[in-house]
Design a protein around this motif. Structure first.
Motif, PDB file in Angstrom:
ATOM      1  N   MET A 149       0.841  -1.191   0.000  1.00  0.00           N
ATOM      2  CA  MET A 149       0.000   0.000   0.000  1.00  0.00           C
ATOM      3  C   MET A 149       0.877   1.242   0.000  1.00  0.00           C
ATOM      4  SD  MET A 149      -3.075  -1.069   2.638  1.00  0.00           S
ATOM      5  CE  MET A 149      -3.987   0.447   2.371  1.00  0.00           C
ATOM      6  N   VAL A 150       0.394   2.269  -0.676  1.00  0.00           N
ATOM      7  CA  VAL A 150       1.177   3.497  -0.777  1.00  0.00           C
ATOM      8  C   VAL A 150       1.165   4.240   0.551  1.00  0.00           C
ATOM      9  CG1 VAL A 150       0.694   3.742  -3.234  1.00  0.00           C
ATOM     10  CG2 VAL A 150      -0.795   4.847  -1.576  1.00  0.00           C
ATOM     11  N   ALA A 151       2.192   5.047   0.756  1.00  0.00           N
ATOM     12  CA  ALA A 151       2.244   5.951   1.903  1.00  0.00           C
ATOM     13  C   ALA A 151       1.891   7.340   1.394  1.00  0.00           C
ATOM     14  CB  ALA A 151       3.636   5.935   2.532  1.00  0.00           C
ATOM     15  N   ILE A 152       0.695   7.793   1.710  1.00  0.00           N
ATOM     16  CA  ILE A 152       0.252   9.093   1.239  1.00  0.00           C
ATOM     17  C   ILE A 152       1.012  10.198   1.949  1.00  0.00           C
ATOM     18  CG2 ILE A 152      -1.724  10.647   1.034  1.00  0.00           C
ATOM     19  CD1 ILE A 152      -1.968   8.278  -0.762  1.00  0.00           C
ATOM     20  N   ASP A 153       1.507  11.152   1.187  1.00  0.00           N
ATOM     21  CA  ASP A 153       2.268  12.276   1.737  1.00  0.00           C
ATOM     22  C   ASP A 153       1.316  13.199   2.492  1.00  0.00           C
ATOM     23  OD1 ASP A 153       4.142  14.144   2.324  1.00  0.00           O
ATOM     24  OD2 ASP A 153       4.606  14.715   0.261  1.00  0.00           O
ATOM     25  N   GLN A 154       1.468  13.261   3.814  1.00  0.00           N
ATOM     26  CA  GLN A 154       0.590  14.077   4.646  1.00  0.00           C
ATOM     27  C   GLN A 154       1.331  15.332   5.088  1.00  0.00           C
ATOM     28  OE1 GLN A 154      -2.430  13.186   4.933  1.00  0.00           O
ATOM     29  NE2 GLN A 154      -2.646  10.986   5.055  1.00  0.00           N
ATOM     30  N   ARG A 155       1.095  16.428   4.387  1.00  0.00           N
ATOM     31  CA  ARG A 155       1.754  17.688   4.731  1.00  0.00           C
ATOM     32  C   ARG A 155       0.900  18.475   5.721  1.00  0.00           C
ATOM     33  NH1 ARG A 155       2.136  16.832  -0.600  1.00  0.00           N
ATOM     34  NH2 ARG A 155       0.337  18.169  -1.056  1.00  0.00           N
ATOM     35  N   GLY A 156       1.562  19.186   6.627  1.00  0.00           N
ATOM     36  CA  GLY A 156       0.845  19.993   7.604  1.00  0.00           C
ATOM     37  C   GLY A 156       0.506  19.195   8.849  1.00  0.00           C
ATOM     38  N   SER A 157      -0.004  19.886   9.854  1.00  0.00           N
ATOM     39  CA  SER A 157      -0.381  19.243  11.106  1.00  0.00           C
ATOM     40  C   SER A 157      -1.643  18.415  10.920  1.00  0.00           C
ATOM     41  CB  SER A 157      -0.617  20.303  12.187  1.00  0.00           C
ATOM     42  OG  SER A 157       0.533  21.104  12.363  1.00  0.00           O
ATOM     43  N   GLU A 158      -1.736  17.307  11.667  1.00  0.00           N
ATOM     44  CA  GLU A 158      -2.927  16.470  11.627  1.00  0.00           C
ATOM     45  C   GLU A 158      -3.773  16.772  12.857  1.00  0.00           C
ATOM     46  OE1 GLU A 158      -2.949  12.408   9.880  1.00  0.00           O
ATOM     47  OE2 GLU A 158      -3.479  11.804  11.923  1.00  0.00           O
TER      48      GLU A 158
END
Length: 267
Positions: free
Chosen positions: A197-206
């Motif tokens: 499964m891909v690792a989605i690029d999560q930019r910014g605070s969650e």
């Protein structure tokens, strides 16, 4: 020789189950209720592996790939027309955990990534009608969810109780689902194995919030896009936008909001 053959079978079995399954859906939308002749279409992926799934737009994967090349080359100049072509009406990610039955919805507002857990059950009524959908024998089901009545076709030939978007819970994979007004439809077009499964690029605070709090925050941002005082490029790299460009962004967002007045969830 028998021992070698057994080990080879075991290795191939482990290799097979180590892979992930990707289901590619054609998503058709009528985002503007005042212009029902305007139809948008794009591809979205449902990746399934190890007791969980990830649903996201293909354009998100292409944008992440483009950003990765920028970071690798340290060249943050890009073709704005190309970036515009990779914009998606499916600007969210949905993670489903089969063990906990949790569905997590993730979407970006300004510079932050907001997350909420879906808190409404999806109650299906399985109907006797069957049909051949693509290559699969499928059965029909219906549900009322988020202000729309949905009709789904699922197949037990693919043993995943999952489907596109937030749809799941039927005894097989959903290969087609559409609402009764024909505003939104998801149609399975292709399946394949992928290494992982891909690792989605999560930019910014969650930021984790309740669903209603997310909707409130989203509405506030839509009505006042000036809250976004910067644009973000590359892996978390922030670049201040000049006033003229910021105004252009705000005008574009307001125009998009006016044209996207028919969301997939009405309530």
């Amino acid at each position: 020789m028998k021992k070698l053959s057994f080990l080879l079978v075991m290795f191939l079995s482990q290799l097979f189950f180590a892979q992930a399954n990707r289901f590619m859906y054609q998503v058709t939308m009528k985002p503007d209720s005042t212009d029902r002749s305007f139809v948008k279409s794009e591809v979205a992926y449902l990746d399934i592996s190890a007791g969980k799934s990830l649903f996201y737009p293909e354009n998100r994967l292409k944008r992440d790939s483009l950003f990765a090349r920028m970071r690798q080359t340290q060249n943050f100049n890009f073709d704005r027309d190309q970036m515009q072509s990779l914009r998606s009406n499916l600007d969210f990610i949905i993670e489903k955990d089969y063990g906990t039955q949790k569905k997590m919805f993730k979407s970006r507002i300004a510079r932050d990534q907001f997350v909420y857990e879906e808190d409404r059950p999806m109650i299906w009524k399985i109907l006797p009608e069957t049909a051949k959908i693509g290559d699969y024998k499928a059965q029909k089901a219906e549900t009322d969810f988020a202000g729309r009545k949905w009709f789904a076709w699922f197949t037990t030939e693919i043993p995943f109780q999952d489907g596109p978007y937030k749809f799941s819970g039927l005894p097989g994979l959903i290969v087609k689902v559409e609402d009764d007004k024909n505003d939104y439809s998801f149609d399975l077009k292709e399946t394949k194995k992928i290494p992982e499964m891909v690792a989605i690029d999560q930019r910014g605070s969650e930021i984790t919030v309740k669903r209603l709090a997310f909707l409130k925050q989203q509405q506030q941002f839509t009505s006042n896009p000036a809250q976004a005082t910067a644009i973000f490029r590359g892996g978390g790299m922030r670049i201040k936008a000049d006033p003229a460009h910021r105004k252009k962004i705000e005008e574009r967002r307001k125009e998009e909001a006016q044209k996207n007045n028919n969301p997939i969830e009405l309530k």
